[in-house]
Design an enzyme around this catalytic site. Structure first.
Site, PDB file in Angstrom:
ATOM      1  N   THR A   8      -3.631  11.666 -31.242  1.00 35.07           N
ATOM      2  CA  THR A   8      -4.365  10.573 -30.608  1.00 35.07           C
ATOM      3  C   THR A   8      -3.525   9.308 -30.683  1.00 35.07           C
ATOM      4  O   THR A   8      -2.605   9.218 -31.483  1.00 35.07           O
ATOM      5  CB  THR A   8      -5.728  10.327 -31.298  1.00 35.07           C
ATOM      6  OG1 THR A   8      -6.466   9.349 -30.556  1.00 35.07           O
ATOM      7  CG2 THR A   8      -5.559   9.812 -32.710  1.00 35.07           C
ATOM      8  N   GLY A   9      -3.886   8.348 -29.859  1.00 37.93           N
ATOM      9  CA  GLY A   9      -3.272   7.033 -29.948  1.00 37.93           C
ATOM     10  C   GLY A   9      -4.302   6.023 -30.428  1.00 37.93           C
ATOM     11  O   GLY A   9      -4.022   4.842 -30.556  1.00 37.93           O
ATOM     12  N   LYS A  13      -9.224   6.008 -35.213  1.00 34.54           N
ATOM     13  CA  LYS A  13      -9.239   7.396 -35.703  1.00 34.54           C
ATOM     14  C   LYS A  13      -8.120   7.618 -36.712  1.00 34.54           C
ATOM     15  O   LYS A  13      -8.306   8.281 -37.724  1.00 34.54           O
ATOM     16  CB  LYS A  13      -9.062   8.380 -34.540  1.00 34.54           C
ATOM     17  CG  LYS A  13     -10.297   8.607 -33.718  1.00 34.54           C
ATOM     18  CD  LYS A  13     -10.034   9.697 -32.693  1.00 34.54           C
ATOM     19  CE  LYS A  13     -11.160   9.792 -31.698  1.00 34.54           C
ATOM     20  NZ  LYS A  13     -10.887  10.788 -30.648  1.00 34.54           N
ATOM     21  N   ASP A  69     -11.558  16.857 -30.059  1.00 38.13           N
ATOM     22  CA  ASP A  69     -12.084  16.676 -28.712  1.00 38.13           C
ATOM     23  C   ASP A  69     -13.578  16.552 -28.887  1.00 38.13           C
ATOM     24  O   ASP A  69     -14.188  17.294 -29.668  1.00 38.13           O
ATOM     25  CB  ASP A  69     -11.723  17.834 -27.781  1.00 38.13           C
ATOM     26  CG  ASP A  69     -11.893  17.431 -26.316  1.00 38.13           C
ATOM     27  OD1 ASP A  69     -11.421  16.338 -25.941  1.00 38.13           O
ATOM     28  OD2 ASP A  69     -12.514  18.182 -25.554  1.00 38.13           O
ATOM     29  N   ASP A 157     -22.711   5.408 -27.263  1.00 34.83           N
ATOM     30  CA  ASP A 157     -23.489   5.031 -28.447  1.00 34.83           C
ATOM     31  C   ASP A 157     -24.699   4.140 -28.145  1.00 34.83           C
ATOM     32  O   ASP A 157     -25.766   4.351 -28.726  1.00 34.83           O
ATOM     33  CB  ASP A 157     -22.600   4.352 -29.494  1.00 34.83           C
ATOM     34  CG  ASP A 157     -21.665   5.324 -30.203  1.00 34.83           C
ATOM     35  OD1 ASP A 157     -21.727   6.538 -29.920  1.00 34.83           O
ATOM     36  OD2 ASP A 157     -20.866   4.865 -31.048  1.00 34.83           O
TER      37      ASP A 157
END
Length: 197
Positions: A8-9, A13, A69, A157
Site C-alpha cells: 500500500t501507499g 495503514k 483488500d 464510514d
C-alpha cells in the site's frame, strides 16, 4: 529486524501495522518507499485481489509482503459495491462521490433491507512463490444510514451505522473502531497467527 513490505501507499495503514508488528521483530515498509507501483486489481474477490497485491510486492522487492483488500457489501445491492468500493462512482471518484452514489442507489430501500458488511482480507506472503499464503478475513455487520453522520474515518464510514454501538463508523474513536471493525478483526487474526508461529 526482518523487513516486510506492505502493499500500500497509505501512510495510515503503514503506521498502524508498523507499530503492531514491531513486537514481532518485523520492520514494515510501504511499497511506495521501495519504488513499487500498485498492482492491477484484476481479481473478482477480496481474497484474489489481496493475494495479487501481496505477490506483486513480494516479487518486485524480494521481501515478504502483507496486503489487504477491503470493501463494503450491501445486501440490497447483491453485495455491491464489493471489490469496486473505492471506485463505485468511477475510477477517480472521491469518497464523497462513492457515498452519494450508494445513497442514491438505496433511496427507496426500507430500513429493514439496508443491511451491509464491511469486509477486510489480509494476506501474509512469505515470498512471491509462497504456495500457502496466510489469509485472514474480518467482517463487520451494520446498516446503511439514510444520511451521513460523523467526521472520523473515511470512505463509507459516515453512512455505515453500527446498531450495537448506536453510531456510524465515522462517529467512533479510532480505538472503538479498531476494536470492532473488519480490519481490526483481520489484523487480530494475523497477529495471533504470527504469535503462534
Amino acid at each position: 529486524m526482518q523487513k516486510i513490505v506492505l502493499a500500500t501507499g497509505n501512510p495510515g495503514k503503514v503506521r498502524e501495522l508498523a507499530n503492531l508488528l514491531a513486537d514481532f521483530g518485523l520492520d514494515v515498509v510501504a511499497q511506495t518507499e521501495l519504488g513499487v507501483e500498485s498492482a492491477e486489481e484484476t481479481g473478482l474477490t477480496f481474497i484474489e485481489n489481496a493475494i495479487l497485491k501481496a505477490r506483486h510486492a513480494a516479487q518486485t522487492t524480494g521481501l515478504p509482503a502483507i496486503a489487504d483488500d477491503s470493501g463494503l457489501a450491501v445486501d440490497a445491492l447483491g453485495g455491491a459495491p464489493g471489490i469496486y468500493s473505492a471506485r463505485y462512482a468511477g475510477t477517480d471518484a472521491s469518497d464523497q462521490e462513492n457515498l452519494e452514489k450508494l445513497l442514491v442507489a438505496l433511496q427507496n430501500v426500507p430500513d429493514e433491507k439496508r443491511g451491509a458488511q464491511f469486509h477486510c482480507v489480509l494476506v501474509y506472503m512469505r515470498h512471491a512463490e509462497d504456495p500457502t499464503p496466510l489469509v485472514f478475513h474480518g467482517q463487520w455487520p451494520g446498516v446503511i444510514a439514510h444520511q451521513p453522520a460523523g467526521a472520523a474515518g473515511f470512505g463509507y464510514d459516515p453512512i455505515f451505522y453500527v446498531p450495537a454501538l448506536g453510531k456510524t463508523a465515522a462517529e467512533l474513536t479510532r480505538e472503538e473502531k479498531h476494536a470492532v471493525s473488519h480490519r481490526g478483526q483481520a489484523l487480530k487474526l494475523m497477529l495471533d497467527a504470527l504469535r503462534d508461529a
